[in-house]
Design an enzyme around this catalytic site. Structure first.
Site, mmCIF file in Angstrom:
data_model
loop_
_atom_site.group_PDB
_atom_site.id
_atom_site.type_symbol
_atom_site.label_atom_id
_atom_site.label_comp_id
_atom_site.label_asym_id
_atom_site.label_seq_id
_atom_site.Cartn_x
_atom_site.Cartn_y
_atom_site.Cartn_z
ATOM 1 N N CYS A 14 0.812 -1.054 0.122
ATOM 2 C CA CYS A 14 -0.075 0.036 -0.138
ATOM 3 C C CYS A 14 0.798 1.216 0.109
ATOM 4 O O CYS A 14 0.578 2.225 -0.554
ATOM 5 C CB CYS A 14 -0.842 0.022 1.179
ATOM 6 S SG CYS A 14 -0.056 -0.288 2.697
ATOM 7 N N HIS A 121 -1.293 0.649 6.806
ATOM 8 C CA HIS A 121 -1.826 0.995 5.541
ATOM 9 C C HIS A 121 -1.795 2.543 5.308
ATOM 10 O O HIS A 121 -2.309 3.229 6.120
ATOM 11 C CB HIS A 121 -3.570 0.435 5.410
ATOM 12 C CG HIS A 121 -4.242 0.854 4.181
ATOM 13 N ND1 HIS A 121 -3.792 0.035 3.023
ATOM 14 C CD2 HIS A 121 -5.112 1.559 3.881
ATOM 15 C CE1 HIS A 121 -4.608 0.525 2.164
ATOM 16 N NE2 HIS A 121 -5.337 1.525 2.623
ATOM 17 N N ASN A 136 -7.543 5.577 -2.636
ATOM 18 C CA ASN A 136 -7.390 4.551 -1.732
ATOM 19 C C ASN A 136 -7.148 3.236 -2.617
ATOM 20 O O ASN A 136 -7.963 3.020 -3.560
ATOM 21 C CB ASN A 136 -8.389 4.075 -0.785
ATOM 22 C CG ASN A 136 -8.043 3.254 0.446
ATOM 23 O OD1 ASN A 136 -7.116 2.420 0.228
ATOM 24 N ND2 ASN A 136 -8.703 3.498 1.545
#
Length: 350
Positions: A14, A121, A136
């Site tokens: 991520c 994250h 995202n």
């Protein structure tokens, strides 16, 4: 929307997806970020060695794994900050007292981008053109955020435990920024989370599950309607039976004279037992007709002799004579009333 660069989540990369979405191109790979993490580990090792390589602190530091990256794809905030420094970009904590942070809290639309982190994250929120987008990597695509909703969106992230960093400096130019300045994006359907079922087989299975649920609900409603109808039918039959038992029979019809005679009889006399039996057993129409003819013949022949020796006989004889006189006198009583009285008297004679 197609011009916006967006990487979907792969493994635990991520941080890589966040940086590339922020810069709007595939500038960093996992290998590049791992190299940055290795350089950071070497710097920290050199600083710890200044106190002596034989110290316990240095030995414990050597034995511990790296805090900057691991094999799963995790990268620390130091790695991300070091990667951004290549582009002359800095990170400012959103909740700090830095003047930039104070200005951002008053009006976040004046900024250019934010990086958000929660439990390892990372994702970014960036301004492209005059619009804001949530980039995202856990989403199937960019999510449009209105300018009026941006402050509320950041506040909600803080309440959920996210750490927010303001990106300062000049971001590299990109095609999406130029196109969206000319033609703003319109989003009718929001992107879904990648954890949700996609189309195809999963979508077909979901449709089948919905159809099964609808069928089960229809069967349940149908069963309730049938049970309701059955209960209503049973109630109607019960009421019908109750009404049938309430209909009077010929054995329960008696004249006033018969009632008075019954009241005069003692409860323990032998005559009371046949009377109760006569109420339970209904004579046939032929027997009633024969008894009525016999009674009328006796009336025409001169009456029935009274039973001597009891008040019951006297009462019965008087009632018979009065009934016969009434029948001979003419039209005072209707034929149905005469028939009922004749039947009651014939039952007493029997």
């Amino acid at each position: 929307m197609e011009s916006i660069f967006h990487e979907k989540q792969e493994g635990s990369l991520c941080a890589q997806h966040c940086l590339n979405a922020l810069l709007q191109n595939q500038y960093f790979s996992a290998v590049d970020l791992a190299q940055i993490g290795t350089r950071l580990d070497e710097r920290e090792r050199d600083r710890m060695a200044e106190g002596g390589v034989a110290t316990n602190e240095y030995q414990r530091f050597i034995e511990q794994p790296s805090n900057n990256y691991d094999d799963s794809g995790f990268f620390s905030v130091q790695v991300i900050s070091e990667a951004l420094s290549v582009w002359s970009l800095d990170m400012v904590l959103y909740n700090s007292q830095n003047p930039v942070a104070v200005q951002a809290r008053e009006d976040p639309t004046q900024m250019t981008a934010f990086i958000c982190n929660y439990h390892q994250h990372w994702f970014c929120v960036r301004k492209l053109g005059e619009q804001w987008f949530n980039l995202n990597s856990l989403l199937s695509g960019p999510e449009l955020i209105s300018s009026t909703y941006l402050a509320l969106f950041l506040t909600q992230l803080q309440q959920e435990g996210y750490s927010i960093f303001i990106i300062t400096g000049s971001l590299p130019s990109c095609e999406a920024d130029q196109l969206l300045r000319l033609m703003p994006a319109v989003q009718t359907v929001k992107p879904r989370l990648l954890t949700e079922k996609e189309g195809g087989i999963d979508g077909a299975e979901g449709a089948e599950d919905d159809e099964d649920d609808a069928l089960k609900e229809a069967l349940r409603v149908s069963k309730e309607m049938i049970e309701h109808d059955d209960s209503a039918l049973q109630q109607a039959l019960q009421m019908s039976l109750e009404g049938y038992h309430m209909v009077p029979t010929f054995s329960n019809i008696s004249s006033p004279q018969t009632n008075s005679a019954n009241k005069a009889k003692p409860s323990g006399s032998a005559d009371s037992e046949p009377a109760s039996c006569s109420r339970d057993v209904q004579p046939s129409p032929e027997e009633l007709r024969q008894k009525r003819l016999a009674f009328l013949e006796r009336q025409q022949a001169g009456g029935v002799e009274p039973v001597r020796g009891s008040s019951e006989g006297e009462s019965t004889d008087k009632s018979e004579n009065s009934s016969a006189g009434t029948e001979q006198s003419g039209e005072e009583l209707s034929e149905e009333e005469l028939l009922q009285r004749a039947i009651a008297m014939s039952m007493e004679q029997s």
